[in-house]
Design an enzyme around this catalytic site. Structure first.
Site, PDB file in Angstrom:
ATOM      1  N   GLU A  48     165.402  39.675  34.383  1.00 28.46           N
ATOM      2  CA  GLU A  48     165.960  40.666  35.303  1.00 28.46           C
ATOM      3  C   GLU A  48     166.453  41.872  34.519  1.00 28.46           C
ATOM      4  OE1 GLU A  48     169.022  38.411  37.229  1.00 28.46           O
ATOM      5  OE2 GLU A  48     167.734  37.968  38.942  1.00 28.46           O
ATOM      6  N   HIS A 103     149.253  28.319  42.728  1.00 23.96           N
ATOM      7  CA  HIS A 103     150.475  29.110  42.938  1.00 23.96           C
ATOM      8  C   HIS A 103     151.737  28.259  42.858  1.00 23.96           C
ATOM      9  CE1 HIS A 103     149.884  27.964  47.313  1.00 23.96           C
ATOM     10  NE2 HIS A 103     151.196  27.847  47.223  1.00 23.96           N
ATOM     11  N   ASP A 143     142.740  28.978  43.583  1.00 26.29           N
ATOM     12  CA  ASP A 143     144.121  28.568  43.839  1.00 26.29           C
ATOM     13  C   ASP A 143     144.271  27.050  43.700  1.00 26.29           C
ATOM     14  OD1 ASP A 143     146.827  28.953  44.335  1.00 26.29           O
ATOM     15  OD2 ASP A 143     146.605  28.618  46.485  1.00 26.29           O
ATOM     16  N   ASN A 190     154.656  22.112  51.462  1.00 22.57           N
ATOM     17  CA  ASN A 190     153.427  21.337  51.685  1.00 22.57           C
ATOM     18  C   ASN A 190     152.295  21.778  50.761  1.00 22.57           C
ATOM     19  OD1 ASN A 190     154.254  20.766  54.959  1.00 22.57           O
ATOM     20  ND2 ASN A 190     153.146  19.196  53.836  1.00 22.57           N
ATOM     21  N   SER A 191     152.428  22.950  50.168  1.00 22.46           N
ATOM     22  CA  SER A 191     151.350  23.479  49.317  1.00 22.46           C
ATOM     23  C   SER A 191     150.963  22.471  48.247  1.00 22.46           C
ATOM     24  CB  SER A 191     151.796  24.782  48.647  1.00 22.46           C
ATOM     25  OG  SER A 191     151.878  25.825  49.572  1.00 22.46           O
ATOM     26  N   ALA A 244     148.112  26.995  52.674  1.00 20.09           N
ATOM     27  CA  ALA A 244     148.728  28.185  53.258  1.00 20.09           C
ATOM     28  C   ALA A 244     148.964  27.977  54.743  1.00 20.09           C
ATOM     29  CB  ALA A 244     147.840  29.415  53.050  1.00 20.09           C
ATOM     30  N   LEU A 297     125.301  33.931  41.232  1.00 21.76           N
ATOM     31  CA  LEU A 297     124.184  34.407  42.050  1.00 21.76           C
ATOM     32  C   LEU A 297     123.659  35.761  41.582  1.00 21.76           C
ATOM     33  CD1 LEU A 297     125.253  33.461  45.689  1.00 21.76           C
ATOM     34  CD2 LEU A 297     123.462  32.418  44.302  1.00 21.76           C
ATOM     35  N   GLY A 298     124.536  36.584  41.004  1.00 19.33           N
ATOM     36  CA  GLY A 298     124.097  37.891  40.518  1.00 19.33           C
ATOM     37  C   GLY A 298     123.583  38.786  41.619  1.00 19.33           C
TER      38      GLY A 298
END
Length: 469
Positions: A60, A111, A141, A216-217, A234, A273-274
């Protein structure tokens, strides 16, 4: 075992009910069926769902606090007093995780553990263990943790085929919402292939009305066979609580991350995939004589693209991979990402009104040029940034279009670069010199100036900066 006769009698009642469908999935047809319980599924799955505690250090800057903006307090503490110095504090977060291997392999959301300095896992029986991060993948994620529990096989969930899910299937969500303790909620699959959720690069989620809340994530979404079908990740909510719209990452994506962890990989190698792809809009569908909008339109192809090597061209519309329909460009990205590198798959596509089929071998993004990672130093606006030669592999890592060439900012750690640039910016021109590789950039920086004129590509837009030196 009183539960078994109840099931048998319920099945007999269902078998005589006019609501029975042709397949094995039926809607409740009697009061006996309505009295059935999810308890056996919970007993089977709940021990494999864990709590994940993480701690991270935050710095901080008190000099920017409201107090230090007040002249009264500045008079006592001064601009350089101890009050204005950066102060560290520890922030804690709580999430959930799922044991997917009896030897202590745990899947959670990235996350939940991002930038954590300390991670602990609490099992359902309240034992706690230090956890090590094997993989932390921001793009999906997802993260894979490892705990050491000697001489013990932990309860683990089998990973189901998430492509077999159908809207209306019953599911249970298990996790630790708001830190109150392990909780089970029930619901149905509300929708599949949800996009624009904004959680990961692979916008392809399971939507459920099973209550999912903060905490719950990383928890489990399981089917009635007690198998993992998704990782809860999410919620859609303006209040911060569940309103019946929750999202989970499908297990077919989870499998690719877990497989990398099991083979000892530190980073995920994704199929490439390009191609630049576009959804087929109603207007495009009408102009091409299609019965309805579907598929992914190929806008551009990299010369090394596996699609190009399979014979596809600009303007073709990819309709299916391995018999699985492709409705959008994002779905094609998901389908390819959950395919193994080296696998040969069948691609169905449309060209000039004709439906065709070919085979494509999945590859990783190639490094067509050496990276030549270079940390820029000295009195210039790019000081503190790491510059890298662009190749399909680098573009894939930075989520950039495959066809981009030149030099990209792959990392910014400190220095003047933090003020002007972002990770993923492509340097096009420096003081009139075209930048096509790291060497030409270093040569242009060698000429010290009082004014730097830099052109960059940021998200498809060309920005021209004039920065005093």
């Amino acid at each position: 075992m009183r539960f078994i006769p109840a099931i048998l009698s319920a099945l007999i009642l269902c078998a005589t009910s006019p609501m029975v469908q042709a397949d094995s999935k039926v809607v409740p047809g009697s009061s006996a069926v309505m009295q059935l319980s999810f308890a056996p599924v919970v007993k089977k799955t709940a021990p494999a769902v864990v709590n994940v505690y993480s701690q991270r250090k935050l710095v901080e800057d008190q000099s920017k606090s409201g107090l230090m903006e007040d002249p009264f307090f500045r008079r006592f503490f001064g601009d350089g007093g101890s009050f204005g110095r950066p102060r560290e504090r520890v922030a804690s977060s709580l999430g959930s995780g799922v044991i997917v291997d009896p030897n202590g392999l745990i899947v959670t959301n990235n996350h939940v553990i991002a930038n954590a300095t300390d991670i602990k896992v609490a099992l359902a029986d309240k034992r706690e263990f230090e956890a090590k991060v094997l993989i932390a993948d921001e793009r999906t994620d997802l993260a894979v943790l490892k705990i050491e529990v000697p001489d013990e096989q932990l309860p683990a969930l089998a990973l189901a085929d998430s492509d077999a899910l159908e809207v209306g299937d019953l599911v249970l969500a298990i996790g630790n919402p708001f830190g109150v303790g392990q909780t089970v909620t029930s619901g149905i699959i509300s929708a599949l292939a949800r996009t624009r959720v904004g959680v990961s690069d692979y916008q392809f989620f399971i939507q459920t009305d099973a209550a999912i809340n903060p905490g719950n994530s990383g928890g489990a979404l399981v089917n009635m066979n007690g198998e993992l079908v998704g990782i809860n990740t999410a919620i859609f909510s303006r209040s911060g609580g569940s309103i019946g719209i929750g999202f989970a990452i499908p297990t077919n994506m989870v499998k690719t991350v877990v497989a990398t962890a099991e083979t000892g990989g530190a980073a995920i190698k994704r199929p490439w995939l390009g191609a630049e792809l576009q959804d087929v809009s109603p207007d495009i569908a009408t102009s091409l004589g299609m019965a309805r909008p579907e598929g992914a339109l190929i806008v551009n192809l990299h010369p090394e693209s596996p699609l190009a090597k399979a014979g596809l061209k600009r303007g073709d519309i990819v309709l299916a991979l391995e018999g699985k329909p492709v409705e959008t460009a994002q779905e094609l990205g998901y389908r390819s990402a959950t395919t193994a590198i080296g696998a040969t798959i069948i691609v169905e596509y449309q060209r000039k009104g004709d439906r065709k089929e070919t085979q494509m071998t999945m590859i990783a993004a190639p490094e067509t040029v050496a990276r030549d990672d270079t940390v820029i130093k000295g009195p210039n606006p790019l000081s503190g940034a790491t510059l890298t030669n662009l190749s399909p592999a680098v573009a894939e890592e930075l989520s950039l279009p495959a066809e981009l060439q030149g030099v990209v900012i792959s990392k910014i750690e400190k220095g003047p670069a933090m003020r002007f640039f972002k990770r993923g910016d492509v340097v096009l021109d420096l003081n009139g010199s075209k930048i096509d590789n790291v060497d030409t950039l270093k040569a242009a920086l060698a000429d010290e100036r009082n004014m730097w004129r830099i052109a960059i590509n940021r998200g498809g837009r060309v920005l021209k900066l004039a920065i005093g030196g």
